[in-house]
Design an enzyme around this catalytic site. Sequence first.
Site, PDB file in Angstrom:
ATOM      1  N   GLU A 134       0.837  -1.208   0.000  1.00  0.00           N
ATOM      2  CA  GLU A 134       0.000   0.000   0.000  1.00  0.00           C
ATOM      3  C   GLU A 134       0.883   1.273   0.000  1.00  0.00           C
ATOM      4  O   GLU A 134       2.108   1.193   0.047  1.00  0.00           O
ATOM      5  CB  GLU A 134      -0.952  -0.059   1.208  1.00  0.00           C
ATOM      6  CG  GLU A 134      -2.382  -0.399   0.817  1.00  0.00           C
ATOM      7  CD  GLU A 134      -3.077   0.785   0.126  1.00  0.00           C
ATOM      8  OE1 GLU A 134      -2.417   1.769  -0.260  1.00  0.00           O
ATOM      9  OE2 GLU A 134      -4.311   0.716  -0.015  1.00  0.00           O
ATOM     10  N   HIS A 135       0.221   2.425   0.003  1.00  0.00           N
ATOM     11  CA  HIS A 135       0.862   3.733  -0.173  1.00  0.00           C
ATOM     12  C   HIS A 135       2.010   4.022   0.816  1.00  0.00           C
ATOM     13  O   HIS A 135       2.013   3.575   1.953  1.00  0.00           O
ATOM     14  CB  HIS A 135      -0.196   4.831  -0.013  1.00  0.00           C
ATOM     15  CG  HIS A 135      -0.802   4.838   1.368  1.00  0.00           C
ATOM     16  ND1 HIS A 135      -0.299   5.599   2.392  1.00  0.00           N
ATOM     17  CD2 HIS A 135      -1.829   4.125   1.887  1.00  0.00           C
ATOM     18  CE1 HIS A 135      -1.002   5.374   3.485  1.00  0.00           C
ATOM     19  NE2 HIS A 135      -1.935   4.487   3.204  1.00  0.00           N
ATOM     20  N   ASP A 136       2.961   4.804   0.368  1.00  0.00           N
ATOM     21  CA  ASP A 136       4.006   5.397   1.231  1.00  0.00           C
ATOM     22  C   ASP A 136       4.859   4.370   1.982  1.00  0.00           C
ATOM     23  O   ASP A 136       5.258   4.625   3.125  1.00  0.00           O
ATOM     24  CB  ASP A 136       3.377   6.387   2.234  1.00  0.00           C
ATOM     25  CG  ASP A 136       2.667   7.517   1.531  1.00  0.00           C
ATOM     26  OD1 ASP A 136       3.331   8.257   0.788  1.00  0.00           O
ATOM     27  OD2 ASP A 136       1.426   7.634   1.686  1.00  0.00           O
TER      28      ASP A 136
END
Length: 213
Positions: A134-136
């Site tokens: 997922e993000h980041d």
Amino acid sequence: MKLYGIYGASGCGRGVMPIVSAALAEDETAVFIDDGVSNSTVNGYPCLSWKDFLAEQAAERSVCLAIADGATRSKLDKKCAAAGVGFYSPRSDQTVIMDEVLIGEGAIISPFVTITSNIKIGRHFHANLYSYVEHDCSIGDFVTFAPGVKCNGNVVIKDHAYIGSGAILKQGKPGNPLVIGKGAVIGMGAVVTKNVPPGETVIGNPARLLRHN
Ligand SMILES: CC(C)(COP(=O)(O)OP(=O)(O)OC[C@H]1O[C@@H](n2cnc3c(N)ncnc32)[C@H](O)[C@@H]1OP(=O)(O)O)[C@@H](O)C(=O)NCCC(=O)NCCS
């Protein structure tokens, strides 16, 4: 002729060959490299020793390291570099990779993997079937995801970590990520809610250190 080597003809390599062979152009060939079962065929593809791979007539040759153990990939990375052989990155067509994703050389991205946005990943990453990032997130070199790993947002995974099948990593916070330490092992099915120290193995839900008696 362009020659693509898949280093390792065990389960991992046999799962990578169909991804590589599906993408070959007419003047390109894919072979397994495996000193254990050299000069034979595996699933209908030639399987060569490293020496024979280097001796094959080819205008260009490159390799991907299809071995789940990150430490072994690291050794083979050096062996290939010493022979002047570079790396390619097999990626299944059935993957989703979104915005601002940087992935180092030699990554193997299996079918049904999703990597969302603003993610940095190091060299020789393996993302096995149905995993997601997922993000980041920030992922180091020689990191392995077994099938079905769920890596949520704002997680940092250091070099050589191994994440077992179906493990779930809790999301961190911006500026305060969940950190999986260097060389840590996450057992299959673990639910990781806290940082994991370098070199440790954790199992269970919530994940706890595995201590052998
Ligand atoms: C966590 C792991 C690395 C431990 O391996 P190990 O050090 O060889 O450990 P053992 O198999 O000796 O097991 C030690 C104990 O932990 C338990 N255990 C092992 N893995 C476990 C897991 N993932 N979750 C819960 N318990 C686990 C065992 O049942 C055993 O319990 P016992 O002492 O009560 O009998 C391993 O079991 C694992 O989960 N590996 C990932 C496998 C994977 O995802 N493969 C994908 C291949 S594509």
